[in-house]
Scaffold this active site. Sequence first.
Site, PDB file in Angstrom:
ATOM      1  N   HIS A   1       0.837  -1.205   0.000  1.00 48.57           N
ATOM      2  CA  HIS A   1       0.000   0.000   0.000  1.00 48.57           C
ATOM      3  C   HIS A   1       0.871   1.254   0.000  1.00 48.57           C
ATOM      4  CE1 HIS A   1      -3.129  -2.598   2.305  1.00 48.57           C
ATOM      5  NE2 HIS A   1      -3.614  -2.414   1.094  1.00 48.57           N
TER       6      HIS A   1
ATOM      7  N   SER B   1      -3.043  -7.651   3.236  1.00 53.27           N
ATOM      8  CA  SER B   1      -3.260  -7.416   4.661  1.00 53.27           C
ATOM      9  C   SER B   1      -3.700  -8.706   5.349  1.00 53.27           C
ATOM     10  CB  SER B   1      -4.337  -6.350   4.873  1.00 53.27           C
ATOM     11  OG  SER B   1      -3.945  -5.130   4.308  1.00 53.27           O
TER      12      SER B   1
END
Length: 163
Positions: free
Chosen positions: A17, A128
């Site tokens: 990210h 994640s």
Amino acid sequence: MIIGLYPGSFDPVTLGHLDIISRSSKIVDRLIVGVLLNSSKTALFSMPERVKMIKELTVSYENVSVRSFDGLTVDYAHECGASVIMRGLRAVTDFEYELQLAQTNKVMAPDIETVFLTTNLKYSYLSSSTVKEIASFGGDVHAFVPALVEERLKEKFASRSAR
Ligand code: ADP
């Protein structure tokens, strides 16, 4: 001035990210990282925790701000004056979902473009969910997330197992 919105759950933010944030910040004039309150996903980190982590990690980027939002991404993009939605593409598996999302958004908001950045090869496998799974078993996640996130993951799982 081009304002970009990078929406996501960021539960928690990973090096993948952050790579997209860093590269997007060079493409648009202002980048808003929009942390989505997603009712269909149970988050490990609360909204304030997720926002705080990304703020701390992006403090050196002058044109990046971090905010939370719920509802439709295109509505939020209009609200903050963003004309571009940034998304990251990891593998073919992301493609179908992301294409569907971008096309739906285009119908709902023809004035907004979705821009895809292909993932840095180093992080193409990273998600994640994987990071959370490894951390939940006490595994080493330092190659996947910044030290600050690694620390918060340790605290989170330590407080959970103490319950
Ligand atoms: P969402 O719940 O919207 O999928 P995520 O936080 O999982 O939110 O991801 C937000 C965006 O970041 C998505 O466009 C996703 O494809 C992208 N992304 C996630 N992990 C990576 C990575 N390792 N490299 C590049 N982009 C990524």
